[in-house]
Write an enzyme that holds these catalytic residues in place. Structure first.
Site, mmCIF file in Angstrom:
data_model
loop_
_atom_site.group_PDB
_atom_site.id
_atom_site.type_symbol
_atom_site.label_atom_id
_atom_site.label_comp_id
_atom_site.label_asym_id
_atom_site.label_seq_id
_atom_site.Cartn_x
_atom_site.Cartn_y
_atom_site.Cartn_z
ATOM 1 N N HIS A 1 0.955 -1.171 -0.167
ATOM 2 C CA HIS A 1 0.048 0.011 -0.026
ATOM 3 C C HIS A 1 0.826 1.191 -0.235
ATOM 4 O O HIS A 1 2.074 1.289 0.280
ATOM 5 C CB HIS A 1 -0.946 0.137 1.073
ATOM 6 C CG HIS A 1 -0.331 0.105 2.455
ATOM 7 N ND1 HIS A 1 -0.052 -0.952 3.279
ATOM 8 C CD2 HIS A 1 0.036 1.065 3.517
ATOM 9 C CE1 HIS A 1 0.571 -0.908 4.174
ATOM 10 N NE2 HIS A 1 0.701 0.345 4.454
ATOM 11 N N HIS B 1 3.785 7.026 3.947
ATOM 12 C CA HIS B 1 4.670 6.103 3.662
ATOM 13 C C HIS B 1 4.312 5.285 2.503
ATOM 14 O O HIS B 1 3.261 5.234 2.284
ATOM 15 C CB HIS B 1 5.125 5.334 5.115
ATOM 16 C CG HIS B 1 3.716 4.469 5.521
ATOM 17 N ND1 HIS B 1 2.843 5.034 6.420
ATOM 18 C CD2 HIS B 1 3.208 3.208 5.273
ATOM 19 C CE1 HIS B 1 2.113 3.994 6.600
ATOM 20 N NE2 HIS B 1 2.208 2.925 5.795
ATOM 21 N N GLU C 1 7.685 0.921 5.080
ATOM 22 C CA GLU C 1 7.133 -0.017 5.663
ATOM 23 C C GLU C 1 7.521 -1.514 5.125
ATOM 24 O O GLU C 1 7.164 -1.594 3.891
ATOM 25 C CB GLU C 1 5.884 0.261 6.093
ATOM 26 C CG GLU C 1 5.051 -0.803 6.822
ATOM 27 C CD GLU C 1 3.478 -0.450 7.055
ATOM 28 O OE1 GLU C 1 2.876 0.061 6.235
ATOM 29 O OE2 GLU C 1 2.962 -1.274 7.910
HETATM 30 CO CO CO Z 1 0.883 1.044 6.440
#
Ligand code: CO
Length: 134
Positions: free
Chosen positions: A7, A79, A130
């Site tokens: 994502h 992020h 991430e």
């Molecule tokens: Co995330």
């Protein structure tokens, strides 16, 4: 090491407005807002054929994205999240090479119920990164 883009997370000052824009102007499938108190955010998922965009809005007074929105009042890219086969192997490798700082070397359970770690944005061209166990 990294696999699928899981994502892209965008911090938004007005969750309803942002959701409406993605749904009505950009024609995307959006989810209902979901409160994740343990992560200090309310999230709306934009479902795309190949990945997801997560719209993040602060929840509670200790939200980890509140300082980001204070610095970026009109919102912004918060992020990106890549999947890795084995999160512990990924962390070990990064710690051994000492080129990218791992903010939480002990993986924590992320917003999708899977172990995640975050890498320092300054070590990746300004993008908080991430890694999520696939
Ligand atoms: Co995330």
């Amino acid at each position: 090491m990294i696999g699928r883009l899981n994502h892209v997370a965008i911090a938004v000052p007005d969750l309803a407005k942002a959701t409406e824009r993605y749904r009505d102007m950009l024609g995307a499938t959006v989810t209902q807002p979901e409160d994740l108190p343990e992560h200090g955010v309310t999230v709306v998922f934009i479902r795309l054929p190949n990945t997801n965009v997560e719209l993040l809005h602060p929840l509670g007074d200790k939200s980890p994205i509140a300082p980001f929105l204070a610095k970026n009042p009109s919102g912004g890219l918060h992020h990106v999240c890549y999947e890795v086969e084995d999160i512990n192997t990924a962390v070990e490798f990064l710690l051994a090479t000492d080129t990218m700082r791992v903010l939480n070397p002990k993986p924590k359970i992320g917003a999708h119920g899977k172990p995640v770690v975050f890498l320092h944005p300054k070590d990746n061209d300004g993008v908080l990164t991430e890694l999520e166990q696939a």
